[in-house]
Scaffold this active site. Structure first.
Site: not given
Ligand SMILES: Cc1cc2nc3c(=O)[nH]c(=O)nc-3n(C[C@H](O)[C@H](O)[C@H](O)COP(=O)(O)OP(=O)(O)OC[C@H]3O[C@@H](n4cnc5c(N)ncnc54)[C@H](O)[C@@H]3O)c2cc1C
Length: 487
Positions: A20, A85, A180, A329
């Site tokens: 996200f 990375v 869930e 998210a």
């Molecule tokens: C099962 C589950 C249910 C959830 N339900 C909800 C909900 O109902 N409502 C809500 O608001 N939030 C929910 N969340 C939380 C929400 O999904 C996260 O807060 C959100 O996805 C965070 O976004 P982000 O971009 O920080 O990380 P992420 O969406 O986790 O994205 C991380 C990205 O970084 C990449 N990455 C990681 N390490 C590396 C690396 N070393 N090199 C290159 N790429 C890398 C991954 O491949 C991914 O593309 C849920 C999470 C989970 C696991």
């Protein structure tokens, strides 16, 4: 921007992560006069909030994980790179990524780090062998295989104790993910395969939700947490509070209760939903910038989401620690957009846009079919109305018209009817992760993610490589490697 040799070139923005935070940051830069390189270790943008539906056979993995390349295909200034990375050098403004032995070095003027968080087993990484978490498509498919596989094995046994073990599902952690998963497994057992089996009654399955704390969904408050707990009971989930898991093995879990007694629950299927650990890249950034890292590995960012002394490095989403913002998210989306705006303003010579202010759009968790809890500011919703709101928000997060249509169809099938179309489970789904790890630790799919991603491991990884001394020089000397965007 002028380079050291005087020629003009566009500002290079490197975005790490296609979740996200990363995706919304990259999209917010579509009209900016910059080159965006988005690097992620998976080729898709994952809607994590729907993973439990993939794990329990409602949705397919494709519906919740659209190809990043396709999402950004019309954004001409965006370049998508598959790679993990493994290092970031703040002084040289350089990011190193690798995939299957192909290493690339990317130079940046602005960096947005949104690498998210993995599962934490709070010092008990060995639990991961028996109790997978739910963070990725791999996790969801492995869990799907384990859950449906347990029913299949139960059909084959006549031993009472073994039958009970196979039909017991233990979910650890009563946060949104645990609730869930427990709710969906209970519904799946009670409604879906009823007529599919001859020797067993799947409805007799025992689903136990184990929580060390005193409440279900504590972040939603007493009222909504209590209502979620009641609803879980109605669909057949046994909720155990004040229950700390002390050991997990192939046959079950050991639990200690706050009143001092202990119990073993024999269970073939265990699911870990009790803790997160931010990407170890947080430790890499903190080590070089002097920023603090909290217990969950999140980087204490400045109020504008940058690192101390590095206004060109933005950390957003689950990796960033600021004002107790939740790992949700919307926090990542708004953080990603904010970082993009900050970059655009700097390029335009405008004053910074002020501190990051999160607009709380609420939190939600589905409990079971037709039941959810939603908190928006002071408003509280539960039951059918909350459940409808959850579906609407989840549908909004899904990318692509066709995925939205098929998702709605699968919801109708799964929630109005009792069918679950996505029950395919293969041996590789179930055993692939462990087989790779046991064959050779180097073969684990990720060096910095999941439970393999303890910050210590990342530091060791970083320190063990010769690039540590003179990264840019070494990168330039690597004949088989590619340096992205030289000066
Ligand atoms: C099962 C589950 C249910 C959830 N339900 C909800 C909900 O109902 N409502 C809500 O608001 N939030 C929910 N969340 C939380 C929400 O999904 C996260 O807060 C959100 O996805 C965070 O976004 P982000 O971009 O920080 O990380 P992420 O969406 O986790 O994205 C991380 C990205 O970084 C990449 N990455 C990681 N390490 C590396 C690396 N070393 N090199 C290159 N790429 C890398 C991954 O491949 C991914 O593309 C849920 C999470 C989970 C696991």
């Amino acid at each position: 921007m002028s380079t050291r040799n005087g020629s003009e070139r566009r500002t290079q923005v490197v975005v790490i992560g296609s979740g996200f935070g990363g995706l919304f940051a990259a999209r917010a830069l579509r009209r900016a006069d910059v080159d965006v390189t988005l690097i992620a270790k998976t080729g898709h943008h994952l809607v994590q909030p729907l993973l439990h539906q993939v794990a329990t056979g409602i949705l397919s993995e494709g519906e919740v994980a659209a190809p990043t390349r396709e999402i950004l295909r019309r954004q001409e200034n965006a370049h998508v790179i598959l790679g993990e990375v493994t290092d970031i050098d703040l002084d040289s403004r350089m990011v190193v990524s690798t995939v299957l032995g192909r290493t690339r070095v990317h130079l940046y003027d602005e960096l947005i780090v949104a690498a998210g968080a993995g599962q934490s087993y709070v010092g008990n990484d060995r639990f991961a062998d028996f109790a997978p978490g739910l963070k990725s498509i791999d996790d969801a498919l492995e869990l799907r295989g384990r859950i449906f596989g347990a029913f299949e094995q139960a059909e084959l046994t006549s031993d009472r104790a073994e039958l009970d073990r196979l039909l017991t599902f233990v979910v650890v952690g009563a946060g949104p993910t645990g609730v869930e998963m427990a709710g969906q497994i209970a519904e799946l057992a009670r409604r879906t395969p009823r007529r599919d089996f001859r020797s067993i009654d799947p409805a007799t399955a025992r689903v136990v939700l184990v929580e060390a704390g005193p409440a279900v969904l504590p972040s939603f408050g007493e009222e909504l947490g209590g209502s979620a707990r009641q609803r879980l009971g109605e669909v057949g989930v046994e909720v155990q509070l004040g229950a700390t898991v002390t050991d997990v093995d192939a046959d079950g879990v050991d639990i200690e209760y706050t009143d001092g007694h202990a119990q073993r629950i024999p269970a073939a299927t265990k699911i870990w939903a009790a803790g997160v650990q931010a990407s170890p890249l947080g430790g890499v950034l903190a080590g070089q910038s002097g920023a603090e890292v909290d217990r969950a590995g999140r980087v204490a960012v400045l109020p504008d989401l940058t690192l101390p002394g590095h206004p060109e490095v933005h950390v957003v989403g689950d990796m960033a620690a600021l004002d107790d913002l939740p790992g949700e998210a919307q926090v990542a989306i708004q953080g990603g957009r904010y970082a993009a705006t900050a970059i655009k303003r700097r390029l335009a010579g405008k004053a910074p846009c002020g501190f990051f202010r999160y607009v709380d759009k609420g939190s939600m968790a589905t409990v079971s079919r037709f039941s959810a809890v939603v908190r928006i500011g002071r408003l509280r919703f539960e039951g059918l109305i909350a459940w409808t709101m959850c579906l609407a928000v989840h549908l909004y997060y899904i990318v692509g018209f066709s995925s939205r249509v098929t998702t709605v169809l699968h919801w109708l099938l799964g929630f109005v009817g009792s069918g679950r179309a996505q029950r395919v489970a293969t041996q590789q789904q179930v055993y692939g992760r462990l087989a790779l790890a046991h064959l050779d630790p180097q073969l684990v799919p990720s060096l910095t993610g999941g439970h393999h991603g303890a910050p210590q491991e990342a530091r060791e990884l970083r320190e063990s490589r010769p690039m540590r001394c003179s990264p840019l020089l070494e990168a330039r000397q690597m004949t088989s490697q590619t340096v992205d965007r030289g000066e």
